[in-house]
Structures are given as C-alpha cells and as structure tokens.
Scaffold this motif. Structure first.
Motif, PDB file in Angstrom:
ATOM      1  N   ALA A  14       0.832  -1.211   0.000  1.00  0.00           N
ATOM      2  CA  ALA A  14       0.000   0.000   0.000  1.00  0.00           C
ATOM      3  C   ALA A  14       0.860   1.253   0.000  1.00  0.00           C
ATOM      4  CB  ALA A  14      -0.943  -0.018   1.200  1.00  0.00           C
ATOM      5  N   ALA A  15       1.957   1.235   0.752  1.00  0.00           N
ATOM      6  CA  ALA A  15       2.854   2.397   0.755  1.00  0.00           C
ATOM      7  C   ALA A  15       3.401   2.638  -0.648  1.00  0.00           C
ATOM      8  CB  ALA A  15       3.995   2.181   1.751  1.00  0.00           C
ATOM      9  N   ALA A  16       3.828   1.574  -1.313  1.00  0.00           N
ATOM     10  CA  ALA A  16       4.354   1.714  -2.670  1.00  0.00           C
ATOM     11  C   ALA A  16       3.267   2.162  -3.638  1.00  0.00           C
ATOM     12  CB  ALA A  16       4.961   0.393  -3.136  1.00  0.00           C
ATOM     13  N   ALA A  17       2.056   1.628  -3.492  1.00  0.00           N
ATOM     14  CA  ALA A  17       0.966   2.025  -4.386  1.00  0.00           C
ATOM     15  C   ALA A  17       0.691   3.525  -4.271  1.00  0.00           C
ATOM     16  CB  ALA A  17      -0.295   1.217  -4.074  1.00  0.00           C
ATOM     17  N   VAL A  18       0.691   4.032  -3.061  1.00  0.00           N
ATOM     18  CA  VAL A  18       0.439   5.474  -2.863  1.00  0.00           C
ATOM     19  C   VAL A  18       1.637   6.289  -3.356  1.00  0.00           C
ATOM     20  CG1 VAL A  18       0.088   7.276  -1.125  1.00  0.00           C
ATOM     21  CG2 VAL A  18      -1.221   5.141  -0.999  1.00  0.00           C
ATOM     22  N   ALA A  19       2.835   5.925  -2.911  1.00  0.00           N
ATOM     23  CA  ALA A  19       4.027   6.704  -3.262  1.00  0.00           C
ATOM     24  C   ALA A  19       4.328   6.650  -4.758  1.00  0.00           C
ATOM     25  CB  ALA A  19       5.234   6.205  -2.461  1.00  0.00           C
ATOM     26  N   PHE A  20       4.365   5.447  -5.315  1.00  0.00           N
ATOM     27  CA  PHE A  20       4.709   5.312  -6.726  1.00  0.00           C
ATOM     28  C   PHE A  20       3.542   5.728  -7.623  1.00  0.00           C
ATOM     29  CE2 PHE A  20       7.651   1.612  -5.319  1.00  0.00           C
ATOM     30  CZ  PHE A  20       8.506   2.525  -4.700  1.00  0.00           C
ATOM     31  N   GLY A  21       2.331   5.544  -7.135  1.00  0.00           N
ATOM     32  CA  GLY A  21       1.163   6.028  -7.864  1.00  0.00           C
ATOM     33  C   GLY A  21       1.205   7.536  -8.041  1.00  0.00           C
ATOM     34  N   ALA A  22       1.699   8.246  -7.020  1.00  0.00           N
ATOM     35  CA  ALA A  22       1.830   9.705  -7.112  1.00  0.00           C
ATOM     36  C   ALA A  22       2.834  10.106  -8.190  1.00  0.00           C
ATOM     37  CB  ALA A  22       2.254  10.284  -5.764  1.00  0.00           C
ATOM     38  N   LEU A  23       3.704   9.184  -8.542  1.00  0.00           N
ATOM     39  CA  LEU A  23       4.700   9.439  -9.585  1.00  0.00           C
ATOM     40  C   LEU A  23       4.247   8.916 -10.950  1.00  0.00           C
ATOM     41  CD1 LEU A  23       7.796   8.581  -7.419  1.00  0.00           C
ATOM     42  CD2 LEU A  23       7.234  10.825  -8.363  1.00  0.00           C
ATOM     43  N   GLY A  24       3.023   8.419 -11.013  1.00  0.00           N
ATOM     44  CA  GLY A  24       2.459   7.972 -12.287  1.00  0.00           C
ATOM     45  C   GLY A  24       2.556   6.489 -12.560  1.00  0.00           C
ATOM     46  N   ALA A  25       3.012   5.704 -11.603  1.00  0.00           N
ATOM     47  CA  ALA A  25       3.110   4.252 -11.795  1.00  0.00           C
ATOM     48  C   ALA A  25       1.729   3.642 -11.595  1.00  0.00           C
ATOM     49  CB  ALA A  25       4.128   3.653 -10.829  1.00  0.00           C
ATOM     50  N   ARG A  26       0.948   3.614 -12.656  1.00  0.00           N
ATOM     51  CA  ARG A  26      -0.448   3.161 -12.571  1.00  0.00           C
ATOM     52  C   ARG A  26      -0.579   1.686 -12.221  1.00  0.00           C
ATOM     53  NH1 ARG A  26      -0.992   6.588 -17.389  1.00  0.00           N
ATOM     54  NH2 ARG A  26      -1.815   8.561 -16.650  1.00  0.00           N
ATOM     55  N   SER A  27       0.427   0.893 -12.514  1.00  0.00           N
ATOM     56  CA  SER A  27       0.335  -0.542 -12.222  1.00  0.00           C
ATOM     57  C   SER A  27       0.571  -0.859 -10.747  1.00  0.00           C
ATOM     58  CB  SER A  27       1.331  -1.316 -13.085  1.00  0.00           C
ATOM     59  OG  SER A  27       2.653  -0.905 -12.792  1.00  0.00           O
ATOM     60  N   ALA A  28       1.081   0.090  -9.977  1.00  0.00           N
ATOM     61  CA  ALA A  28       1.397  -0.191  -8.571  1.00  0.00           C
ATOM     62  C   ALA A  28       0.154  -0.573  -7.771  1.00  0.00           C
ATOM     63  CB  ALA A  28       2.102   1.003  -7.931  1.00  0.00           C
ATOM     64  N   ALA A  29      -0.944   0.134  -7.947  1.00  0.00           N
ATOM     65  CA  ALA A  29      -2.145  -0.147  -7.146  1.00  0.00           C
ATOM     66  C   ALA A  29      -2.746  -1.523  -7.433  1.00  0.00           C
ATOM     67  CB  ALA A  29      -3.192   0.954  -7.331  1.00  0.00           C
ATOM     68  N   PRO A  30      -2.946  -1.917  -8.698  1.00  0.00           N
ATOM     69  CA  PRO A  30      -3.498  -3.256  -8.909  1.00  0.00           C
ATOM     70  C   PRO A  30      -2.554  -4.382  -8.464  1.00  0.00           C
ATOM     71  CG  PRO A  30      -3.257  -2.110 -11.023  1.00  0.00           C
ATOM     72  CD  PRO A  30      -2.910  -1.144  -9.941  1.00  0.00           C
ATOM     73  N   VAL A  31      -1.254  -4.196  -8.622  1.00  0.00           N
ATOM     74  CA  VAL A  31      -0.320  -5.222  -8.155  1.00  0.00           C
ATOM     75  C   VAL A  31      -0.358  -5.282  -6.627  1.00  0.00           C
ATOM     76  CG1 VAL A  31       2.109  -5.928  -8.042  1.00  0.00           C
ATOM     77  CG2 VAL A  31       1.152  -5.090 -10.200  1.00  0.00           C
ATOM     78  N   ALA A  32      -0.428  -4.130  -5.982  1.00  0.00           N
ATOM     79  CA  ALA A  32      -0.517  -4.092  -4.513  1.00  0.00           C
ATOM     80  C   ALA A  32      -1.791  -4.782  -4.033  1.00  0.00           C
ATOM     81  CB  ALA A  32      -0.465  -2.646  -4.019  1.00  0.00           C
ATOM     82  N   ALA A  33      -2.905  -4.509  -4.700  1.00  0.00           N
ATOM     83  CA  ALA A  33      -4.167  -5.157  -4.307  1.00  0.00           C
ATOM     84  C   ALA A  33      -4.073  -6.669  -4.473  1.00  0.00           C
ATOM     85  CB  ALA A  33      -5.326  -4.594  -5.132  1.00  0.00           C
ATOM     86  N   ALA A  34      -3.477  -7.108  -5.576  1.00  0.00           N
ATOM     87  CA  ALA A  34      -3.313  -8.547  -5.804  1.00  0.00           C
ATOM     88  C   ALA A  34      -2.424  -9.168  -4.733  1.00  0.00           C
ATOM     89  CB  ALA A  34      -2.733  -8.796  -7.201  1.00  0.00           C
ATOM     90  N   MET A  35      -1.378  -8.450  -4.334  1.00  0.00           N
ATOM     91  CA  MET A  35      -0.500  -8.970  -3.295  1.00  0.00           C
ATOM     92  C   MET A  35      -1.243  -9.106  -1.969  1.00  0.00           C
ATOM     93  SD  MET A  35       3.268  -7.755  -2.067  1.00  0.00           S
ATOM     94  CE  MET A  35       3.982  -8.226  -3.644  1.00  0.00           C
ATOM     95  N   CYS A  36      -2.082  -8.137  -1.662  1.00  0.00           N
ATOM     96  CA  CYS A  36      -2.871  -8.201  -0.427  1.00  0.00           C
ATOM     97  C   CYS A  36      -3.799  -9.416  -0.430  1.00  0.00           C
ATOM     98  CB  CYS A  36      -3.669  -6.909  -0.246  1.00  0.00           C
ATOM     99  SG  CYS A  36      -2.645  -5.479   0.171  1.00  0.00           S
TER     100      CYS A  36
END
Length: 179
Positions: A109-131
């Motif tokens: 979740a930290a990476a999804a928020v931090a990297f998402g703010a930098l435009g890494a759109r794939s971070a959130a779905p990968v983070a959700a899948a990991m959860c």
C-alpha cells in the motif's frame, strides 16, 4: 469467538479456498515471495529512480517511505504478537510467526500510494493482488491485511510533501507529483 473474529475466519476460509485452483495458488505464492521484506517494491522504486532521472529524488524518497512503512509494521507485529491463522493450511512459509499487521500489505500500500503519485499506474493493482494473495496462501486474516494496508497508505500519504521535495514540484491535493 466474537462476531468480528468469526467474520475474519470465514472470509479467510473463503479466500483461502480460491487457492485450490493450482493456477491461483501459484500466482499467490509468487506474489507472496516477490513481496517478502518489501523486495518487489524496493526494486520497483530503484528502477523508477534509474529510469526517471528528473524525479530520481522523489522515487528514492518514495522507496524510503515504503521501507519505513515496512519497518513500522514489523514493530507493530512485535507489540501485538497475534498468531498466524491456525484453521487453514498455509501455502507458503513465513519469515515470522506473527500476523498483525501484514507487512506485505503495508509495503504494498505504501508503494501504491508513493509510486502512484509518480504515475506508476500498475502499482495499485499489483498491490491489491499482493494483499489478496496473503489471504489465498492462508498466512493472514483479512483484518491483518486491512490494517497493514492502512498503515502503509497513511505512511506514504503523510510523507507526500517530503517525497515531492525530491522533484522540486508540489504534490497536488490528490497526492500526485506534477511532471
């Protein structure tokens, strides 16, 4: 057992049941291994820093926030000491015997928020899948994963201004860092 514990057990049993499909179990195990000690997220942050030179500082700060969130979750684990689920057979080995909060969910979740703010759109779905994978492999209760995700997201969100300092650009109210 109170109602919330019962719900936690029932949800875990249902999601763990998805792992009876060997393909689902293999993906869940792969995500769990990749997320061990935040490795996937640290590698992604360092790759972002190498590829995005103008925002290298922001990527490194986002990676540091992810690492800090992961360390915080490990500290909480040592205090809470909730045992891992015993009513399902785990599909992976774990680094520790405590369950709350999920450090995989925290760093994801930290990476999804931090990297998402930098435009890494794939971070959130990968983070959700990991959860979800942590439930499929049977090593966390849903409340462990939810608490970890909240801890990680809050850590990254609270560090958003510090992360933006690595770009020389302000963070927006949604947390994105302008190009």
């Amino acid at each position: 057992m109170d109602d919330l514990d019962d719900l936690d057990h029932r949800l875990l049993s249902a999601l763990h049941g998805l792992g009876t499909d060997p393909r689902v179990a293999a993906v869940a195990r792969g995500l769990s291994r990749a997320g061990e000690h935040g490795a996937l997220w640290f590698a992604a942050g360092l790759a972002g820093a190498a590829a995005d030179r103008p925002r290298r500082g922001a990527w490194l700060r986002g990676t540091a926030l992810t690492a800090g969130a992961h360390l915080a979750s490990m500290g909480v684990k040592r205090i809470v000491r909730r045992p891992r689920p015993g009513h399902v057979e785990p599909r992976v080995r774990t680094a520790g015997r405590h369950s709350f909060p999920s450090s995989h969910a925290t760093s994801a979740a930290a990476a999804a928020v931090a990297f998402g703010a930098l435009g890494a759109r794939s971070a959130a779905p990968v983070a959700a899948a990991m959860c979800v994978a942590r439930l499929v492999v049977g090593v966390h209760y849903p409340s462990d994963v939810a608490a970890g995700a909240v801890l990680g997201a809050l850590t990254a969100r609270l560090g958003g201004r510090w992360m933006a300092a690595g770009t020389g650009r302000p963070a927006t109210s949604a947390g994105s860092i302008h190009d």
